[in-house]
Design an enzyme around this catalytic site. Structure first.
Site, mmCIF file in Angstrom:
data_model
loop_
_atom_site.group_PDB
_atom_site.id
_atom_site.type_symbol
_atom_site.label_atom_id
_atom_site.label_comp_id
_atom_site.label_asym_id
_atom_site.label_seq_id
_atom_site.Cartn_x
_atom_site.Cartn_y
_atom_site.Cartn_z
ATOM 1 N N CYS A 111 0.815 -1.230 0.000
ATOM 2 C CA CYS A 111 0.000 0.000 0.000
ATOM 3 C C CYS A 111 0.842 1.270 0.000
ATOM 4 O O CYS A 111 0.332 2.347 -0.314
ATOM 5 C CB CYS A 111 -0.941 0.001 1.182
ATOM 6 N N HIS A 258 -2.965 7.171 2.981
ATOM 7 C CA HIS A 258 -3.448 5.889 2.489
ATOM 8 C C HIS A 258 -4.818 5.623 3.109
ATOM 9 O O HIS A 258 -4.992 5.752 4.327
ATOM 10 C CB HIS A 258 -2.458 4.786 2.866
ATOM 11 N N ASN A 288 -10.131 0.236 0.415
ATOM 12 C CA ASN A 288 -8.668 0.260 0.410
ATOM 13 C C ASN A 288 -8.166 -0.372 -0.891
ATOM 14 O O ASN A 288 -8.280 -1.583 -1.080
ATOM 15 C CB ASN A 288 -8.159 -0.519 1.638
HETATM 16 N N1 COA Z 1 -18.485 -7.940 10.322
HETATM 17 C C1 COA Z 1 -18.930 -8.176 11.537
HETATM 18 N N2 COA Z 1 -18.152 -8.557 12.562
HETATM 19 C C2 COA Z 1 -16.843 -8.695 12.299
HETATM 20 C C3 COA Z 1 -16.297 -8.464 11.028
HETATM 21 C C4 COA Z 1 -17.179 -8.082 10.013
HETATM 22 N N3 COA Z 1 -16.764 -7.834 8.761
HETATM 23 N N4 COA Z 1 -14.971 -8.679 11.078
HETATM 24 C C5 COA Z 1 -14.680 -9.024 12.337
HETATM 25 N N5 COA Z 1 -15.807 -9.045 13.080
HETATM 26 C C6 COA Z 1 -15.965 -9.357 14.483
HETATM 27 C C7 COA Z 1 -14.831 -10.197 15.048
HETATM 28 O O1 COA Z 1 -15.059 -11.562 14.828
HETATM 29 C C8 COA Z 1 -14.874 -9.820 16.508
HETATM 30 O O2 COA Z 1 -15.924 -10.557 17.111
HETATM 31 P P1 COA Z 1 -15.775 -11.065 18.651
HETATM 32 O O3 COA Z 1 -15.651 -9.816 19.463
HETATM 33 O O4 COA Z 1 -17.045 -11.812 18.859
HETATM 34 O O5 COA Z 1 -14.537 -11.900 18.663
HETATM 35 C C9 COA Z 1 -15.307 -8.359 16.504
HETATM 36 O O6 COA Z 1 -15.942 -8.143 15.233
HETATM 37 C C10 COA Z 1 -14.168 -7.399 16.670
HETATM 38 O O7 COA Z 1 -13.117 -7.777 15.788
HETATM 39 P P2 COA Z 1 -11.745 -7.021 15.731
HETATM 40 O O8 COA Z 1 -10.861 -7.712 14.790
HETATM 41 O O9 COA Z 1 -11.282 -6.798 17.148
HETATM 42 O O10 COA Z 1 -12.242 -5.603 15.134
HETATM 43 P P3 COA Z 1 -11.420 -4.296 14.965
HETATM 44 O O11 COA Z 1 -12.074 -3.203 15.720
HETATM 45 O O12 COA Z 1 -9.946 -4.508 15.184
HETATM 46 O O13 COA Z 1 -11.657 -3.984 13.436
HETATM 47 C C11 COA Z 1 -10.433 -4.080 11.394
HETATM 48 C C12 COA Z 1 -11.146 -4.889 12.469
HETATM 49 C C13 COA Z 1 -9.862 -5.048 10.374
HETATM 50 C C14 COA Z 1 -11.455 -3.158 10.728
HETATM 51 C C15 COA Z 1 -9.296 -3.214 12.041
HETATM 52 O O14 COA Z 1 -8.513 -4.012 12.884
HETATM 53 C C16 COA Z 1 -8.416 -2.540 11.028
HETATM 54 O O15 COA Z 1 -8.857 -1.721 10.254
HETATM 55 N N6 COA Z 1 -7.112 -2.864 11.041
HETATM 56 C C17 COA Z 1 -6.205 -2.339 10.050
HETATM 57 C C18 COA Z 1 -6.314 -3.168 8.803
HETATM 58 C C19 COA Z 1 -5.725 -2.507 7.600
HETATM 59 O O16 COA Z 1 -5.727 -1.316 7.488
HETATM 60 N N7 COA Z 1 -5.263 -3.330 6.680
HETATM 61 C C20 COA Z 1 -4.737 -2.882 5.438
HETATM 62 C C21 COA Z 1 -3.382 -2.315 5.617
HETATM 63 S S1 COA Z 1 -2.783 -1.609 4.167
#
Ligand code: COA
Length: 331
Positions: A111, A258, A288
Site C-alpha cells: 500500500c 493511504h 482500500n
Molecule cells: N463484520 C462483523 N463482525 C466482524 C467483522 C465483520 N466484517 N470482522 C470481524 N468481526 C468481528 C470479530 O469476529 C470480533 O468478534 P468477537 O468480538 O465476537 O470476537 C469483533 O468483530 C471485533 O473484531 P476485531 O478484529 O477486534 O475488530 P477491529 O475493531 O480490530 O476492526 C479491522 C477490524 C480489520 C477493521 C481493524 O482491525 C483494522 O482496520 N485494522 C487495520 C487493517 C488494515 O488497514 N489493513 C490494510 C493495511 S494496508
C-alpha cells in the site's frame, strides 16, 4: 532542479459492491463495516486488469500534463496484484499506451507502493538519468481476497491512479511564493513484522519438492497489529519529514493518507494535532485499493479544484512489508 507532478489520472472498475452486497456473502452488516472502517462501497473488477486500469490512469495523467506517450522516459508501476509474474505490468502499460521510448519496471511496496514509486522517480530525475516518469499504483485485490473471510474481504477494492512527474530546469513559483515541486521524502520498512499482513505465492519447485504446497493463497491479516503499526508509524514518519524541512504541521494544507480505515486517519490527525478537515477521504466510496489509494485521491482532489497551486501536501501511507513513507510537496 525541481521535480513536479504535472498530471494525474485514475481508472476504476465499473462494478460497485456495497456493504449490503457483502451481507449476502459473509456474516457482517453495513453498520459494522461503516463504524469500524468508514467504507460503504468499493469497486470490484469483472474483467478489468491491473494492466488495463493502470493504462487508463496513465492516459488521463498524460492528457492533463499535455504530453504524448512517446515522450515518456520511465514507467514505474507499483502493484502487489499483477496478472502476470512475467512480463511485468509496467511493460504491458508501455505497450498499451504506446510509450515506446520508456524504460519500464514494477515495484512492490504494497500500500506504500505509490510513495516508493514517487521517491524512486525523484531519484532518477534528480540524478539526470531521466527527464520524466509515469508513476502508477494499480491493484486488483479482489482476486487475492478470500470472499468467505469477513475480517479482510470488507476492506479492499480495485482501481488505479497515476501521476506524471517531470524534472524542470526552471522553478515554478506559485502566487503564494512557494516553489511548486517535491520537497522531501521519508520511507522505511519493518520486515521483522511482515507476516502480520501477507499473501502467499508458489513457494518451491514441483520437480524436486514433492510435499503438497497447498496453503492459503489469500490475504492473511492480523488487523489489530496492522492498526497499531499504522497509527504509530504514519504520524512518526510525517513528523520526520516535516522535521527535515523545518516546517510545522500548520504549514501543511492537505494530508492525503493511504485510505485503509477512517479510524486510522482520525487517529493520525489527532496525533499530529491537525484539523481533520485537512484530510480528504474517498475510502467510503472505493475502500482500500492498496497502492492505488493515494494517487486516486490525489487525482480526485486536483480535478475537483480542492487542491490548488501553491498548496502544500503531505502524502503518507503504510502497507504490507511492513512499509511506510511520507512525501511533502507543493502543488
Ligand atoms: N463484520 C462483523 N463482525 C466482524 C467483522 C465483520 N466484517 N470482522 C470481524 N468481526 C468481528 C470479530 O469476529 C470480533 O468478534 P468477537 O468480538 O465476537 O470476537 C469483533 O468483530 C471485533 O473484531 P476485531 O478484529 O477486534 O475488530 P477491529 O475493531 O480490530 O476492526 C479491522 C477490524 C480489520 C477493521 C481493524 O482491525 C483494522 O482496520 N485494522 C487495520 C487493517 C488494515 O488497514 N489493513 C490494510 C493495511 S494496508
Amino acid at each position: 532542479m525541481t521535480i513536479r507532478i504535472t498530471g494525474t489520472g485514475s481508472a476504476l472498475p465499473e462494478k460497485i459492491v456495497t456493504n449490503f452486497d457483502l451481507q449476502k456473502l459473509v456474516e457482517t452488516s453495513d453498520e459494522w463495516i461503516q463504524k469500524r472502517t468508514g467504507i460503504a462501497q468499493r469497486r470490484v473488477s469483472t474483467g478489468e486488469t491491473v494492466a488495463s486500469l493502470a493504462a487508463g490512469a496513465c492516459t488521463k495523467a498524460l492528457e492533463m500534463a499535455g504530453k504524448a506517450a512517446e515522450e515518456v522516459d520511465l514507467i514505474l508501476v507499483a502493484t502487489c496484484s499483477p496478472e502476470l509474474l512475467l512480463p511485468c505490468c509496467a511493460c504491458q502499460v508501455q505497450d498499451r499506451i504506446g510509450a515506446s521510448h520508456a524504460a519500464a519496471f514494477d515495484l512492490n511496496a504494497a500500500c506504500a507502493g505509490f510513495l516508493f514509486a514517487l521517491n524512486t522517480a525523484q531519484a532518477y530525475l534528480q540524478s539526470g538519468i531521466y527527464k520524466n516518469a509515469l508513476i502508477v499504483g494499480s491493484e486488483v485485490l479482489s482476486k487475492l481476497v478470500d470472499w468467505t473471510d469477513r475480517g479482510t474481504c470488507i476492506l479492499f477494492g480495485d482501481g488505479a491512479g497515476a501521476a506524471f512527474v517531470e524534472a524542470q530546469a526552471e522553478d515554478f513559483v506559485c502566487e503564494n511564493g512557494r516553489k511548486s515541486g517535491v520537497e522531501c521524502m521519508v520511507q522505511g520498512a519493518d520486515g521483522a513484522r511482515g507476516m502480520v499482513l501477507s499473501c502467499a505465492e508458489r513457494t518451491l519447485n514441483s520437480a524436486f519438492f514433492s510435499e503438497s504446497q497447498d496453503g492459503n493463497l489469500f490475504v492473511q491479516m492480523d488487523g489489530q497489529e496492522v492498526y497499531k503499526f499504522a497509527t504509530k508509524q504514519v504520524p512518526a514518519c510525517i513528523q520526520q519529514a516535516l522535521g527535515q524541512m523545518g516546517i510545522a504541521v500548520d504549514d501543511v494544507d492537505w494530508f492525503l493518507l493511504h485510505q485503509a480505515n477512517v479510524r486510522i486517519i482520525e487517529s493520525v490527525a489527532k496525533h499530529l494535532k491537525a484539523d481533520l478537515a485537512k484530510f480528504p477521504m474517498n475510502i467510503q466510496d472505493v475502500g482500500n485499493m492498496s497502492s492505488a489509494t493515494i494517487p486516486v485521491l490525489l487525482d480526485a482532489c486536483c480535478r475537483s479544484g480542492k487542491i490548488k497551486r501553491g498548496d502544500r501536501i503531505v502524502l503518507s501511507g503504510f502497507g504490507a512489508g511492513l512499509t511506510y513513507g511520507a512525501s511533502v510537496l507543493v502543488w
